[in-house]
Structures are given as structure tokens and as C-alpha cells.
Enzyme design. Structure first.
Site, short mmCIF file in Angstrom:
data_model
loop_
_atom_site.label_atom_id
_atom_site.label_comp_id
_atom_site.label_asym_id
_atom_site.label_seq_id
_atom_site.Cartn_x
_atom_site.Cartn_y
_atom_site.Cartn_z
CG HIS A 185 -12.54 2.67 -3.14
ND1 HIS A 185 -11.81 2.89 -4.29
CD2 HIS A 185 -11.64 2.77 -2.11
CE1 HIS A 185 -10.54 3.13 -3.98
NE2 HIS A 185 -10.42 3.05 -2.66
CE1 TYR B 38 -4.04 1.97 0.15
CE2 TYR B 38 -2.78 3.30 1.72
CZ TYR B 38 -3.87 3.15 0.89
OH TYR B 38 -4.80 4.15 0.77
#
Length: 722
Positions: free
Chosen positions: A684, A485
Site C-alpha cells: 500500500h 484525500y
């Protein structure tokens, strides 16, 4: 060719399952991989004298018939390919089997009832249950599976009035960030008034039993899924009155214009605390004394240089969590009459580890990240250490929160091989007992995680946790997913994933590095991966891949990289910078057009991490140099790529993924497929129904293994060609 019968599967045998390259090409041809023709337009934008072509900008129009037809055409090719992968249905079956276990959330007391969430196994959405006494049979309070026939309308928030007699819950339709709020009489479960609409990026914070605070934007002109939203406002809704009469508390004037505004009422209903931010990092903080008839807005922090919030109060004594002069965070105290920083006093000082505190039962619980692993301590309201809480092992603990009068709380513990277990904690005694341990068809004892530290390009030491079957043979032939990430101060701590359990069962390796840009080592670690240091994040990820290859966990032919949202950007940048490094790339809901991300929805709020192409010539050139959409080159062999997104994603709009896939399909020089999987009625990621999640993982794992050359699942005991 002689045949070898494999009786017991080992990771060393994985290579034997591989097809030859010629066979692989033949099968791709048989799967009719013909991409739709994507038209190009002559759109050019001038950035500080550099003219940048944007031939696929028309795909940004999510309401156009042309875009809709393009989505259908791409999905036809994608699902035509995925559905013919020989072992996809086997993966789907195993995912369904392992997913089918009872999942229970931690209970919480509201009025006369104890509430908890539960999923029987394969239900699309968790159901909210309640009971008055511990021995009572639970009754259904809310069943989100009945919100819509296909399970795509989800429960996104639930909050109760002080006495527990009223409840307000928010729903998301099709995965959108736009919400509706429904108010119930909690006793009868009857709807109490008209639905509140057009609410976004909002909590629900009750003021006693009278009403609640929520936040939203004006509904944008144009597409509600992609149009820019940048003036967030805080409202107060009084029960029994229409939404049109809701009082605007903050955000309605030019000087109060902020992209993210939130309101939170103290547990004793004395204070309202208001946060106001223009970015995902750093914000102002205000307060109101609700005990006064016409409360005035009082400033606590008047700049956006810090992350600061009030965690607790005792009368007028405020307890504030802040990273002001404390990059790893500390807790300070101050009197509400004079709450500005010059009056703050340390309560729990900063340490070398990042602090994430909570409160419950009259105590503070401080969770520290020690190399991304949890350590939890309990303090009293005088700041005296009561005890360090003994956790079940090395992993992630969370949920140490309860009301002030509670005598027990419930926390969860998990790591990469341990399914999330809920523990009941006696606050005074400091003892824990198992409250709920999931009965899952997976044996954690067969697997292990180990933490390693490797050096990035500039010599910075980066931690990474690698999970695999015990005794994994380091022969470079293990199918491996490298997940990352690296942004927005978000920490990747160890947690169990049902889907990843299936990957591990297939002999797969799962590796997660704690990249710069995250929050694992505080603000300095975060800042080291932002703006004109963003390349550090990509370098950290590339170095992680190189570590796995050098240490024979895997090799280029067996490595997949994966990440979502900001992690999708990570994958996009890494695969365009080092396409030679991996076999498969799996960017999900990624931020791919870095020159225009800030023009959609609330994207401008990400500028703390990214900067924008409009900031300066230097910032534009830096972003342009790594923006995935703008760095797909002609004549380059890119890895097999499966881009995933949702047509209702109004956080990272799907145009990012659309444009990236179009560029790759046009310029791919190799034979590896480039596909985009566009989920309809999905956003999302939050609230996605179980059935949709299982389908998606079957496709992702199937695509990954197939493009690593596997013709059958690695775990199958089968006759293999020598």
C-alpha cells in the site's frame, strides 16, 4: 518559423514547450500503445433487484496464473510507454540528486542508550543508530537495508522493554500488512528467541521487562493478500516462551469479535487499555488492572459511537481523550475504579479547533488545527495553561511526546516549502533550538504557499493551500497537481515532499484542499463526507479544480488530479463524473469497486465512511452511482490516466485498480492513454524502498508533463519554436 532564445525561464513560457495535438498523436503511435486484451466473464450480482455485471471479477484472484500473466502484459505496455518519455531520465536524475541528503529522525532514550534513525541519502531504508553519550560515535543497532537484497523488506515497528535491555521489532515483506516480530537482546543485538509470525495491524506494547502485547487475526484460508479478516485478537507474549503458548487476552469469543483490537500498557505498567473497533471510526474501550494477580476486564465505553482513548494516568487517576459530546475532542479525568462516562470531569474542554494531545516531561501538549495549521499549547497536570509554544512559522508541528521524567523533547516542523526540521525543546523553560536542519539542494525562499477559501457546490467554505514559485504568472498555463484525500477523519496538513520539490522546480503548482470527510474541523466535518454524503467530497474536489482554473493558476489542459487509497477513490470518482475538467488523472492504490470493497481483507472496517452495498437498497444505489469501476461509460473521452498499485497491497487489494484500468482501456473514446503501473513486491506504500519511490515519481511526473504536451522539461533553458 523564427526561433526565440529563452535566457531566463518563466512560468509564462510553459505553453511554448507544448507539442501540437497532431505531433502528440504521432508520438503516442510511435510508443506502440496497444493494450493487452482483457477477457470478460459473465459474472452478475443481484443487488436489491438490480443486476450488476462484473466482467473482470476473475482479476480478483491474485494467486491465479491468468492474473499474473495479465499483470505482466499490462506492465510491458506501461513501461514500454513510460521508458520512452524523452525527459523521464532527466526527472529521475534530478529526483535522485535532491533526495540525496542526510535525513535524521528525532532521538529517544531507551535504557542506557539514545536511539535515532538516519538515512545517508539514497539508502532504501532508514538505519537505526544508538549511542550512550552525546559525544560518542553512533553505532548501528538495526540496518533494515540488510533485511533483503532488493530493499523491499522494511522495518515497521520497534519497541523497547521498560529497562531498555530487550527490544522487539516488526518487519514487512514486500509491502504486506502481515508482519513478523523479532525479539533482541538490546545490549548484544543478538536474536533472543524464535520469530513471531502472522501478526497484522498491531503495535508492540511492553509490560515492564517481562513481555509484550500484540494483535493479529487467524491466518485466512485462501489468499493471505485478499481473503477477508474480521476477528482481531489481542495476545500477551512472555519473553522466553514460544508463540504457541501466547495468552489470548481479548477477542476470542463471539461477543468479543471486532475487526480491530489493540492493547496499550500505561507508562507505569499499572494498566492495560484495550480498544475494540469494527470500523475505522468509533470503538469500545476496556481496561485491566495489571497490579492484580488475575485482572478482570473492566468497561470504560461499551458502544462504538465515539473515539475515546486513555492518554495518561497518575496512579488511579485516568486522563481520557474523547469526542463524546465534543466533536473537536476534549480531555477528561476519572478514577479507574469507576471509569464510565457519567463520572468524567472536564480537564481540557473542547474548543472550536480540533485537539490532538500528547504528553511528556510531566506536561500535556495540545496541538490544535487552526484551518489545518498547527497551534500548540502546554498545560500542567492541574489543567493550567503554562504557555503557547512559539513555532517557527505557519505549518505542521508534531512529535510533542516524551517519557514522564524527560526534561527535553523533540518536535518536528514542516510546511510545503520547508523540509522537516527537528527542534529540541526545553520542557520547563519553553525554549526551542534547532536539533537537525536538513541540508537539501532546494531553496525554499524561491517558493511560497498561500491559503485560499473557496465555495463548494452547496456553498460550504473549503480551505486550500496553493504552493508555487514566487511571482507565478496567473495565465492559465502552469502545470498543476491537485492532490486530495477527504476521508477517514484524516487531516492533510502542510508538509514538505522531496518529490514535490522537483515538481515545483519545473514551474509546477501544487494545490491541496481540505475536503470534507477529513478531520480538519472535527467530527462534523468528517461525517459530512461519509456514507450518503460522500458526494460532498467529490464536489469539494471538483470545486477546487474549478477555482484553480477560474483564477488562472491553470487550465483544463494543464491540470492533473492525484490521490491515493481513499484519495484514489476520489480521483476515480472525479474523473468519471467530470472527465472534461482535467488533462491527467493519477489514482494510486484506490478503492475503485465500491460494491465489493468490504469483501476483501479488513475492508468491511471502512463501512463507517462508505456504507456497504448490502446495507439497504438506498445505500446500494448511492454507492453504485459513484463507484468508479461502475461509472466508466462508453464513448467518453477520459483524461490521460496512470493507475498505480502494488501486487502485495493487502489493504486496498490491487483488483480494485485492475478492474478500473480494464474498464477504462475498453471504453476510452479519446486518444489519451490509459495505463496501469503495477509495482511488484510492493504494498500500500509504507516501507517502499527509496529506489522504487524515485522510479515511481519519475514515471508519474514524466507521464503527467508529457500528456500536458511538454516535449522537454519546463525548466530547461532551450530554444523554443514560436
Amino acid at each position: 518559423m523564427k526561433k526565440i532564445v529563452i535566457g531566463v525561464f518563466t512560468l509564462a513560457a510553459l505553453a511554448s514547450c507544448k507539442d501540437s495535438e497532431e505531433t502528440k498523436k504521432e508520438k503516442d503511435t510511435a510508443l506502440n500503445l496497444n493494450y493487452p486484451e482483457t477477457k470478460k466473464v459473465d459474472t452478475v450480482t443481484d443487488y436489491f433487484g438490480t443486476k450488476v455485471k462484473d466482467p473482470y471479477r476473475w482479476l480478483e484472484d491474485d494467486r491465479s496464473t491468468e492474473t499474473e500473466e495479465w499483470v505482466k502484459a499490462e506492465n510491458k505496455v506501461t513501461f514500454g510507454y513510460l521508458d520512452k518519455i524523452p525527459f523521464k531520465e532527466d526527472l529521475k536524475k534530478r529526483l535522485s540528486e535532491i533526495w540525496n541528503y542526510e535525513k535524521i529522525g528525532a532521538p529517544h532514550k531507551e535504557g542506557d542508550y539514545t536511539y535515532f534513525s538516519k538515512n545517508d541519502g539514497l539508502q532504501n531504508q532508514y538505519v537505526i543508530y544508538r549511542r550512550k553519550n552525546e559525544n560518542d560515535e553512533p553505532e548501528v543497532f538495526l540496518d533494515p537495508n540488510k533485511f533483503s537484497e532488493d530493499g523491499t523488506t522494511s522495518l515497521s515497528g520497534l519497541s523497547f522493554s521498560e529497562n531498555g535491555k530487550m527490544a522487539a521489532y516488526s518487519i514487512s515483506e514486500g509491502g504486506s500488512d502481515w508482519r513478523k516480530v523479532i525479539v533482541l537482546d538490546a545490549e548484544t543485538k543478538e536474536v533472543a528467541e524464535d520469530t513471531l509470525k502472522d501478526i497484522k495491524f498491531s503495535g508492540i506494547s511492553w509490560k515492564g521487562n517481562e513481555g509484550f502485547y500484540y494483535s493479529s487475526y487467524e491466518k485466512p484460508k485462501g489468499s493471505e493478500l485478499s481473503a477477508k479478516t474480521d476477528q482481531h485478537r489481542l495476545f500477551y507474549h512472555k519473553i522466553g516462551t514460544p508463540q504457541s503458548e501466547d495468552q489470548m487476552i481479548f477477542g476470542g469469543t463471539p461477543d468479543q469479535k471486532h475487526r480491530y483490537v489493540g492493547g496499550s500498557v500505561s507508562e507505569d505498567n499499572k494498566y492495560l487499555f484495550i480498544s475494540a473497533r469494527n470500523s475505522t471510526s468509533g470503538g469500545k474501550l476496556f481496561m485491566m488492572d495489571l497490579s492484580k494477580k488475575n485482572p478482570e476486564l473492566k468497561t470504560i465505553i461499551d458502544n462504538e459511537d465515539t473515539d475515546t482513548y486513555v492518554i495518561e494516568n497518575e496512579g488511579s487517576k485516568l486522563y481520557i481523550v474523547t469526542n463524546l459530546d465534543a466533536p473537536n475532542q476534549r480531555i477528561v479525568t476519572v478514577d479507574a475504579a469507576n471509569p464510565t462516562p457519567e463520572n468524567w470531569k472536564d480537564f481540557i474542554p473542547e474548543t472550536k479547533n480540533v485537539l490532538s494531545p500528547s504528553t511528556g516531561g510531566g506536561y500535556f501538549f495540545t496541538e490544535y488545527m487552526v484551518d489545518a495549521v498547527s497551534q500548540v499549547k502546554q498545560y500542567d497536570y492541574d489543567g493550567k495553561l503554562v504557555r503557547e509554544i512559539e513555532l517557527p512559522g505557519l505549518g505542521s508541528a508534531g512529535g510533542f511526546g516524551a517519557k514522564k521524567d524527560a526534561d527535553t523533547l523533540y518536535y518536528s516542523f514542516t510546511n510545503y516549502v520547508t523540509p522537516g526540521t527537528i527542534y529540541k525543546y526545553d520542557i520547563e523553560e519553553g525554549t526551542s533550538e534547532v536539533y537537525n536542519k536538513p541540508n537539501i539542494n532546494f531553496n525554499p525562499d524561491d517558493y511560497e504557499s498561500r491559503q485560499v477559501f473557496y465555495k463548494s457546490k452547496d456553498g460550504t467554505k473549503i480551505p486550500m493551500i496553493i504552493t508555487a514559485k514566487k511571482g507565478v504568472e496567473l495565465d492559465g498555463k502552469n502545470p498543476t497537481i491537485l492532490y486530495g484525500y477527504g476521508g477517514f477523519n484524516i487531516s492533510l496538513t502542510p508538509s514538505f515532499s522531496t518529490a514535490n520539490a522537483v515538481w515545483l522546480e519545473q514551474g509546477g503548482v501544487y494545490a491541496v484542499p481540505n475536503l470534507r470527510g477529513g478531520g480538519e474541523y472535527g467530527r462534523a466535518w468528517h461525517d459530512a463526507g461519509t456514507k450518503m454524503q460522500k458526494q460532498n467530497v467529490f464536489d469539494d474536489f471538483i470545486a477546487a479544480a474549478e477555482y484553480l482554473i477560474e483564477n488562472k493558476y491553470t487550465s483544463k489542459d494543464y491540470l492533473a488530479i492525484r490521490g491515493g487509497s481513499n484519495g484514489g477513490l476520489l480521483v476515480g470518482a472525479t474523473m468519471t463524473q467530470r472527465p472534461d475538467l482535467m488533462k491527467v488523472a493519477l489514482p494510486a492504490v484506490g478503492v475503485m469497486d465500491m460494491l465489493r470493497y468490504h469483501t476483501f481483507t479488513a475492508g468491511a472496517g471502512w463501512a463507517y465512511d462508505y456504507g456497504t452495498s448490502e446495507d439497504s437498497k438506498e445505500m446500494f444505489e448511492y454507492i453504485y452511482d459513484y463507484s468508479p469501476v461502475h461509472n466508466v461509460k462508453e464513448g467518453v473521452e477520459y483524461p490521460a490516466t496512470l493507475v498505480t498499485t502494488g501486487d502485495h497491497d493487502d489493504r486496498v487489494v490491487p483488483a480494485h485498480s485492475f478492474k478500473f484500468a480494464a474498464e477504462l482501456q475498453e471504453k476510452q473514446a479519446g486518444d489519451a492513454p490509459v495505463l496501469i503501473r503495477i509495482e511488484t513486491k510492493a504494498g500500500h506504500g509504507a516501507g517502499k524502498p527509496t529506489s522504487m519511490i524515485i522510479e515511481e515519481y519519475a514515471d508519474i511526473f514524466g507521464f503527467t508533463l508529457y500528456n500536458m504536451g511538454f516535449e522537454k522539461l519546463p525548466s530547461e533553458n532551450t530554444e523554443l519554436q514560436d
